[in-house]
Design a protein around this motif. Structure first.
Motif, PDB file in Angstrom:
ATOM      1  N   HIS A 272      13.013   2.435   9.727  1.00  0.00           N
ATOM      2  CA  HIS A 272      11.878   3.317   9.498  1.00  0.00           C
ATOM      3  C   HIS A 272      10.945   2.629   8.508  1.00  0.00           C
ATOM      4  O   HIS A 272      11.398   1.869   7.667  1.00  0.00           O
ATOM      5  CB  HIS A 272      12.391   4.638   8.924  1.00  0.00           C
ATOM      6  N   ASP A 273       9.649   2.878   8.618  1.00  0.00           N
ATOM      7  CA  ASP A 273       8.770   2.141   7.705  1.00  0.00           C
ATOM      8  C   ASP A 273       8.669   2.791   6.324  1.00  0.00           C
ATOM      9  O   ASP A 273       8.129   2.190   5.396  1.00  0.00           O
ATOM     10  CB  ASP A 273       7.383   1.875   8.322  1.00  0.00           C
TER      11      ASP A 273
ATOM     12  N   THR B 102      23.771   3.717  13.765  1.00  0.00           N
ATOM     13  CA  THR B 102      23.912   2.540  14.628  1.00  0.00           C
ATOM     14  C   THR B 102      25.389   2.203  14.830  1.00  0.00           C
ATOM     15  O   THR B 102      26.162   2.223  13.883  1.00  0.00           O
ATOM     16  CB  THR B 102      23.185   1.351  13.983  1.00  0.00           C
TER      17      THR B 102
ATOM     18  N   LYS C  68      18.245   3.342  22.063  1.00  0.00           N
ATOM     19  CA  LYS C  68      17.470   3.155  20.843  1.00  0.00           C
ATOM     20  C   LYS C  68      16.882   4.491  20.391  1.00  0.00           C
ATOM     21  O   LYS C  68      16.331   5.226  21.197  1.00  0.00           O
ATOM     22  CB  LYS C  68      16.330   2.161  21.085  1.00  0.00           C
ATOM     23  N   LEU C  69      17.039   4.760  19.093  1.00  0.00           N
ATOM     24  CA  LEU C  69      16.543   6.013  18.535  1.00  0.00           C
ATOM     25  C   LEU C  69      15.720   5.719  17.299  1.00  0.00           C
ATOM     26  O   LEU C  69      16.010   4.778  16.564  1.00  0.00           O
ATOM     27  CB  LEU C  69      17.714   6.904  18.107  1.00  0.00           C
ATOM     28  N   SER C  70      14.707   6.534  17.071  1.00  0.00           N
ATOM     29  CA  SER C  70      14.018   6.447  15.785  1.00  0.00           C
ATOM     30  C   SER C  70      14.888   7.158  14.746  1.00  0.00           C
ATOM     31  O   SER C  70      15.790   7.916  15.092  1.00  0.00           O
ATOM     32  CB  SER C  70      12.652   7.128  15.875  1.00  0.00           C
ATOM     33  N   LEU C  71      14.600   6.900  13.487  1.00  0.00           N
ATOM     34  CA  LEU C  71      15.379   7.567  12.432  1.00  0.00           C
ATOM     35  C   LEU C  71      15.175   9.083  12.498  1.00  0.00           C
ATOM     36  O   LEU C  71      16.104   9.844  12.260  1.00  0.00           O
ATOM     37  CB  LEU C  71      14.956   7.021  11.058  1.00  0.00           C
ATOM     38  N   GLU C  72      13.967   9.506  12.852  1.00  0.00           N
ATOM     39  CA  GLU C  72      13.703  10.941  13.003  1.00  0.00           C
ATOM     40  C   GLU C  72      14.606  11.543  14.085  1.00  0.00           C
ATOM     41  O   GLU C  72      15.185  12.611  13.903  1.00  0.00           O
ATOM     42  CB  GLU C  72      12.239  11.206  13.382  1.00  0.00           C
ATOM     43  N   GLU C  73      14.709  10.840  15.218  1.00  0.00           N
ATOM     44  CA  GLU C  73      15.555  11.346  16.312  1.00  0.00           C
ATOM     45  C   GLU C  73      17.019  11.389  15.895  1.00  0.00           C
ATOM     46  O   GLU C  73      17.744  12.319  16.244  1.00  0.00           O
ATOM     47  CB  GLU C  73      15.386  10.473  17.555  1.00  0.00           C
TER      48      GLU C  73
ATOM     49  N   VAL D 229      19.917   2.836  15.876  1.00  0.00           N
ATOM     50  CA  VAL D 229      18.871   3.536  15.136  1.00  0.00           C
ATOM     51  C   VAL D 229      17.938   2.508  14.524  1.00  0.00           C
ATOM     52  O   VAL D 229      18.374   1.615  13.794  1.00  0.00           O
ATOM     53  CB  VAL D 229      19.475   4.443  14.046  1.00  0.00           C
ATOM     54  N   GLU D 230      16.657   2.621  14.854  1.00  0.00           N
ATOM     55  CA  GLU D 230      15.703   1.617  14.406  1.00  0.00           C
ATOM     56  C   GLU D 230      15.265   1.861  12.967  1.00  0.00           C
ATOM     57  O   GLU D 230      15.316   2.986  12.468  1.00  0.00           O
ATOM     58  CB  GLU D 230      14.497   1.603  15.350  1.00  0.00           C
TER      59      GLU D 230
ATOM     60  N   ARG E 234      18.153  13.029  25.564  1.00  0.00           N
ATOM     61  CA  ARG E 234      17.406  11.950  26.191  1.00  0.00           C
ATOM     62  C   ARG E 234      17.919  11.738  27.594  1.00  0.00           C
ATOM     63  O   ARG E 234      19.121  11.807  27.846  1.00  0.00           O
ATOM     64  CB  ARG E 234      17.591  10.660  25.379  1.00  0.00           C
TER      65      ARG E 234
END
Ligand SMILES: [Zn+2]
Ligand SMILES: [Zn+2]
Length: 379
Positions: free
Chosen positions: A260-261, A229, A129-134, A257-258, A141
């Motif tokens: 983002h808000d 993703t 799992k990655l944030s959009l920034e990552e 990829v999760e 990782r």
């Protein structure tokens, strides 16, 4: 190959010392396709060329190793150039050549084997799992995976060091025994050895005679910038170890990829909703925004901007995983009307409104006319 007899890496790939990353990749791809052992079965010269090119690529595609090689030659790599192959580079290789070729067994991470009882280890899959920034910057990782590894104590034999399994006396090594049922002779799996044909009289204490044991392993995964993703990185030979000396499986790291808000992703492009005040919309303004990579950009809101209007910031979206042009950032205006205003503000705005103009633009008068006609029974 010792350092003295090694050919120059640039010469191996047939490129100049100022070759770009793209040149290096293209040259390696050319060499790999031409000399790949699957296309030249039994040709040891081709295999040697292939390995040589792969080694050159592994070094020249890594900025740090390349600069050390440029300064100090083969000696500068201190023998680490190709020993064992690092999994990060492998992911990259798999990326370049895809699954066109059966890759892993060329580099000694897997042993080619047809021996009895040898089985290839299972492939493993890990969801990262990655944030959009990552995903935008790329990231290193470390991941922990449980996997079956060859037992170090017995080197996978399953027997105590210094001993070896004996041929099963019940079945004499065949793994099957014949039972007589009346006139019939029925073959069954040997109950003494479970069909292995061997008895392990001195099982290794570490693995209980299985030859493999489950271990938590920590691996570093290098995620390139721009992943999305569902993309997979293949780490050849990092799956389960094989049984009884069989080749290891591969590890597939699948990206997730999760959401983002603030930014919404559409492939390489990003969308951002930007709140602007009704005054900024009327008067125009320069509004600072920060991109997903943390860069400062300015959105020029023109006087008279409308809700939902979109401004496109070229090259401010997601990086492309192949290093091609970055995507764009689409900024959508959301005009915010203040819920409360002061008495003084109200007085001034009423004064502005009394000056007329703009409150009922011509096109909107047309709109009200059409609406009235619609309610009164049409044209
Ligand atoms: Zn063992
Ligand atoms: Zn037996």
């Amino acid at each position: 190959m010792t350092a003295e007899t090694k050919r120059d890496y640039y010469e191996v790939l047939g490129i100049g010392r100022d070759a770009s990353m793209g040149d290096i990749k293209a040259a390696y791809r050319r060499m790999a396709v031409k000399h790949h052992p699957d296309k030249n079965p039994g040709d040891s010269t081709a295999e040697a060329y292939f390995k040589e090119a792969s080694e050159a690529y592994a070094v020249l595609s890594d900025a740090e190793k390349r600069s050390r090689y440029d300064r100090f030659g083969h000696q500068g790599l201190g023998g680490e150039g190709f020993t064992g192959f690092d999994p990060g580079a492998f992911g990259d290789f798999a990326d370049i050549l895809g699954d066109l070729f059966g890759f892993g067994d060329l580099f000694g991470t897997r042993r080619r084997s047809t021996g009895q009882g040898m089985r290839r280890g299972h492939d493993l899959q890990y969801t990262l799992k990655l944030s959009l920034e990552e995903a935008a910057t790329g990231v290193e990782r470390s991941i922990r995976i449980p996997r079956l590894e060859t037992c170090k104590a017995c080197s996978g034999s399953g027997s105590k060091p210094g001993t070896s399994p004996e041929t099963c006396s019940t079945c004499r090594g065949s793994g099957q025994v014949a039972f007589r049922r009346g006139f019939l002779s029925v073959a069954q799996t040997c109950p003494s050895c479970g069909g292995a044909g061997q008895m392990n009289r001195n099982p290794c204490e570490d693995c209980g005679g299985k030859g493999r044991s489950e271990r938590q392993t920590t691996l570093m995964v290098t995620v390139p910038a721009g992943v999305d993703t569902g993309m997979r990185l293949r780490l050849a030979g990092e799956g389960e170890d094989g049984a009884l000396g069989g080749p290891a499986g591969d590890l597939f790291v699948v990206m997730k990829v999760e959401a983002h808000d603030l930014f919404e992703r559409d492939g390489r492009d990003l969308h951002l909703e930007l709140p602007i005040s009704v005054f900024q919309a009327m008067l125009g303004a320069n509004v600072p925004v920060t991109t997903i990579l943390g860069e400062d950009r300015v959105v020029e809101v023109a006087a008279g901007a409308q809700p939902g209007e979109v401004i496109r910031l070229h090259g401010a979206g997601m990086p492309h995983v192949d290093g091609r042009r970055r995507g764009d950032l689409f900024v959508h205006f959301r005009v915010v009307v203040p819920r409360k205003i002061s008495g003084e503000q109200r007085r001034l705005i009423e004064e502005v409104a009394s000056l007329g103009g703009g409150l009922e633009p011509e096109s909107e008068q047309g709109f009200f006319e059409r609406l009235k006609r619609a309610f009164s029974g049409g044209e």
